[in-house]
Design an enzyme around this catalytic site. Structure first.
Site, PDB file in Angstrom:
ATOM      1  N   CYS A 113      27.959  23.236 -55.379  1.00  0.00           N
ATOM      2  CA  CYS A 113      26.550  23.027 -54.969  1.00  0.00           C
ATOM      3  C   CYS A 113      25.573  23.820 -55.833  1.00  0.00           C
ATOM      4  CB  CYS A 113      26.368  23.415 -53.513  1.00  0.00           C
ATOM      5  SG  CYS A 113      27.543  22.593 -52.450  1.00  0.00           S
ATOM      6  N   HIS A 253      19.100  24.637 -51.786  1.00  0.00           N
ATOM      7  CA  HIS A 253      20.178  23.654 -51.672  1.00  0.00           C
ATOM      8  C   HIS A 253      20.219  23.176 -50.221  1.00  0.00           C
ATOM      9  CE1 HIS A 253      23.965  21.738 -51.478  1.00  0.00           C
ATOM     10  NE2 HIS A 253      24.603  22.734 -50.895  1.00  0.00           N
ATOM     11  N   ASN A 283      24.388  16.902 -47.248  1.00  0.00           N
ATOM     12  CA  ASN A 283      24.692  17.818 -48.356  1.00  0.00           C
ATOM     13  C   ASN A 283      25.237  17.007 -49.537  1.00  0.00           C
ATOM     14  OD1 ASN A 283      25.782  19.699 -50.101  1.00  0.00           O
ATOM     15  ND2 ASN A 283      26.820  20.882 -48.519  1.00  0.00           N
TER      16      ASN A 283
HETATM   17  O1  UT7 Z   1      27.274  23.212 -49.640  1.00  0.00           O
HETATM   18  C1  UT7 Z   1      27.507  24.574 -49.657  1.00  0.00           C
HETATM   19  C2  UT7 Z   1      28.681  25.003 -48.889  1.00  0.00           C
HETATM   20  N1  UT7 Z   1      28.690  24.617 -47.510  1.00  0.00           N
HETATM   21  C3  UT7 Z   1      27.896  25.170 -46.597  1.00  0.00           C
HETATM   22  O2  UT7 Z   1      27.004  25.910 -46.902  1.00  0.00           O
HETATM   23  C4  UT7 Z   1      28.214  24.862 -45.155  1.00  0.00           C
HETATM   24  C5  UT7 Z   1      27.864  26.017 -44.304  1.00  0.00           C
HETATM   25  N2  UT7 Z   1      28.242  25.874 -42.922  1.00  0.00           N
HETATM   26  C6  UT7 Z   1      27.648  25.021 -42.041  1.00  0.00           C
HETATM   27  O3  UT7 Z   1      26.769  24.267 -42.408  1.00  0.00           O
HETATM   28  C7  UT7 Z   1      28.063  25.101 -40.574  1.00  0.00           C
HETATM   29  O4  UT7 Z   1      29.005  26.137 -40.434  1.00  0.00           O
HETATM   30  C8  UT7 Z   1      28.647  23.773 -40.026  1.00  0.00           C
HETATM   31  C9  UT7 Z   1      27.535  22.756 -39.830  1.00  0.00           C
HETATM   32  C10 UT7 Z   1      29.701  23.257 -40.955  1.00  0.00           C
HETATM   33  C11 UT7 Z   1      29.287  24.010 -38.644  1.00  0.00           C
HETATM   34  O5  UT7 Z   1      28.371  24.623 -37.756  1.00  0.00           O
HETATM   35  P1  UT7 Z   1      28.807  25.891 -36.906  1.00  0.00           P
HETATM   36  O6  UT7 Z   1      27.670  26.224 -36.027  1.00  0.00           O
HETATM   37  O7  UT7 Z   1      29.253  26.955 -37.865  1.00  0.00           O
HETATM   38  O8  UT7 Z   1      29.967  25.343 -36.018  1.00  0.00           O
HETATM   39  P2  UT7 Z   1      31.508  25.805 -35.958  1.00  0.00           P
HETATM   40  O9  UT7 Z   1      32.237  25.414 -37.193  1.00  0.00           O
HETATM   41  O10 UT7 Z   1      31.572  27.241 -35.546  1.00  0.00           O
HETATM   42  O11 UT7 Z   1      32.060  24.895 -34.759  1.00  0.00           O
HETATM   43  C12 UT7 Z   1      31.557  25.025 -33.421  1.00  0.00           C
HETATM   44  C13 UT7 Z   1      32.274  24.021 -32.539  1.00  0.00           C
HETATM   45  C14 UT7 Z   1      33.780  24.071 -32.673  1.00  0.00           C
HETATM   46  O12 UT7 Z   1      34.344  23.839 -31.406  1.00  0.00           O
HETATM   47  P3  UT7 Z   1      34.847  25.074 -30.490  1.00  0.00           P
HETATM   48  O13 UT7 Z   1      35.918  25.744 -31.284  1.00  0.00           O
HETATM   49  O14 UT7 Z   1      33.644  25.942 -30.280  1.00  0.00           O
HETATM   50  O15 UT7 Z   1      35.340  24.402 -29.244  1.00  0.00           O
HETATM   51  C15 UT7 Z   1      34.117  22.878 -33.534  1.00  0.00           C
HETATM   52  O16 UT7 Z   1      35.408  22.359 -33.312  1.00  0.00           O
HETATM   53  O17 UT7 Z   1      31.902  22.683 -32.883  1.00  0.00           O
HETATM   54  C16 UT7 Z   1      33.065  21.872 -33.119  1.00  0.00           C
HETATM   55  N3  UT7 Z   1      32.755  20.885 -34.130  1.00  0.00           N
HETATM   56  C17 UT7 Z   1      32.169  19.705 -33.868  1.00  0.00           C
HETATM   57  N4  UT7 Z   1      31.765  19.147 -32.725  1.00  0.00           N
HETATM   58  C18 UT7 Z   1      31.185  17.927 -32.779  1.00  0.00           C
HETATM   59  C19 UT7 Z   1      32.946  20.969 -35.493  1.00  0.00           C
HETATM   60  N5  UT7 Z   1      32.508  19.853 -36.086  1.00  0.00           N
HETATM   61  C20 UT7 Z   1      32.009  19.053 -35.120  1.00  0.00           C
HETATM   62  C21 UT7 Z   1      31.406  17.786 -35.118  1.00  0.00           C
HETATM   63  N6  UT7 Z   1      31.010  17.259 -33.942  1.00  0.00           N
HETATM   64  N7  UT7 Z   1      31.211  17.093 -36.247  1.00  0.00           N
END
Ligand code: UT7
Length: 326
Positions: A113, A253, A283
């Site tokens: 990215c 980004h 993204n």
């Molecule tokens: O491009 C440069 C590199 N990438 C980035 O910069 C990405 C950076 N990270 C992010 O954008 C965020 O971390 C995400 C959007 C990927 C995820 O958001 P988050 O608030 O960090 O959520 P999380 O990964 O901690 O997941 C929270 C919950 C989990 O469930 P439990 O364990 O709390 O029961 C996941 O399993 O949300 C669940 N989950 C989803 N639920 C519904 C993960 N993906 C999804 C989904 N729909 N698509």
């Protein structure tokens, strides 16, 4: 002193739109979750016939329409991508062929990215050294082809697209003021594609294990992203004796609206001065900043003499910031 000035921009987004509601039918997710956690509403998906160089070609063509410079005037082509046409040759060479450019050097940059900002830093150095006067830089991605459409933790985030910039040497007091690039290879595992390289060459096994898809530990990246982006962007401002209030626009980004907001807050930049289009494209990795820059220019949000700060963060891990006096 020679400076690298962006004289034209262009971008291209494939026609097909995939909404959060479409994704609800594909994996266990919801429009609400995706919007609240990332700020994304929809993303574009390349057609089967479109490869990274095709998207790059459309973006470059749009940029050439906005300047008198012709493809034959370009001396160097840099393409930033992690989803290139093929492992070799470089997507920049495919783009060169499509644009009919005979006399130019061409190579790709793999900095995920941060790729477009790495490319700007390289272009800036080549121009400052006097090696090249006119450079075409394109960020292009077809991430949809390397996305596991059964993995809800990644498939809701990525999109396809391309953005281009034509840079020219100038002795005016404008253009790229400073470019800072960084990486930390110890964190490579946070965002990677395990298959297809010399560690795990393509095999029946690698296909079965879904090694040719992007794997991401999103929440771990999130924490590192906000901290490192703030540090690097602050350093860029301090080194150039600029206060955040002197910036006209921050173009981050587009990975996550919450990362964008948290970084802007830490830098003391109000959201009115931050460009956001993640809702429309998701993204798009190396294409995200040049698409945003092109849209900002087209919307009249970047004017002559403005200070614009670009910042990015991605796989590697890599991060970068570039300050431009427009
Ligand atoms: O491009 C440069 C590199 N990438 C980035 O910069 C990405 C950076 N990270 C992010 O954008 C965020 O971390 C995400 C959007 C990927 C995820 O958001 P988050 O608030 O960090 O959520 P999380 O990964 O901690 O997941 C929270 C919950 C989990 O469930 P439990 O364990 O709390 O029961 C996941 O399993 O949300 C669940 N989950 C989803 N639920 C519904 C993960 N993906 C999804 C989904 N729909 N698509």
């Amino acid at each position: 002193m020679l400076r690298a000035k962006i004289i034209a921009t262009g971008s291209y987004a494939p026609e097909r739109v995939l909404t959060n509601f479409d994704l609800e039918k594909m994996v266990d997710t919801s429009d609400e979750w995706i919007r609240e956690r990332s700020g994304i509403r929809e993303r574009r998906i390349a057609s089967e016939k479109e490869a990274a160089s095709d998207l790059a070609y459309e973006a470059a063509k749009a940029a050439f329409k906005r300047t008198d410079i012709k493809p034959k005037d370009i001396e160097l082509i840099i393409v930033a991508t992690v989803t290139g046409d093929m492992p070799t040759p470089a997507t920049a060479c495919h783009l060169q062929h499509k644009l009919g450019i005979k006399k130019a050097a061409a190579f790709d940059v793999n900095a995920a990215c941060s790729g477009f900002l790495y490319g700007l830093s390289i272009a800036d150095s080549f121009i400052k050294s006097g090696a090249y006067k006119r450079i075409l830089l394109v960020g292009t991605e077809v991430l949809s082809r390397f996305t596991d459409w059964e993995d809800r933790t990644t498939c809701v985030l990525f999109g396809d697209g391309a953005g281009a910039a034509i840079l020219e040497a100038t002795d005016e007091n404008r253009g790229i003021v400073s470019a800072h690039i960084r990486s930390d290879g110890a964190l490579w595992e946070l965002l990677h594609m395990p298959g297809g390289g010399s560690i795990n060459p393509p095999s029946k096994e690698s296909l079965k294990k879904k090694m040719h898809y992007l794997k991401m530990k999103g929440n771990e990246i999130f924490k590192v992203a906000v901290r490192t982006l703030e540090n690097l962007a602050s350093r860029t401002l301090v080194e150039n004796k600029l206060k955040p209030s002197q910036l006209s626009l921050l173009i981050p980004h587009q990975a996550n609206l919450r990362i964008i907001q948290a970084t802007a807050e830490r830098l003391n930049i109000p959201m009115e001065k931050v460009f956001v289009n993640i809702d429309k494209y998701g993204n798009t990795s190396a294409a995200s900043i040049p698409i945003a820059l092109d849209e900002a220019v087209r919307q009249g949000r970047v004017r002559d003499g403005d200070y614009v700060l670009l910042e990015a963060f991605g796989g590697g891990l890599t991060w970068a910031s570039v300050l431009i006096k427009w």
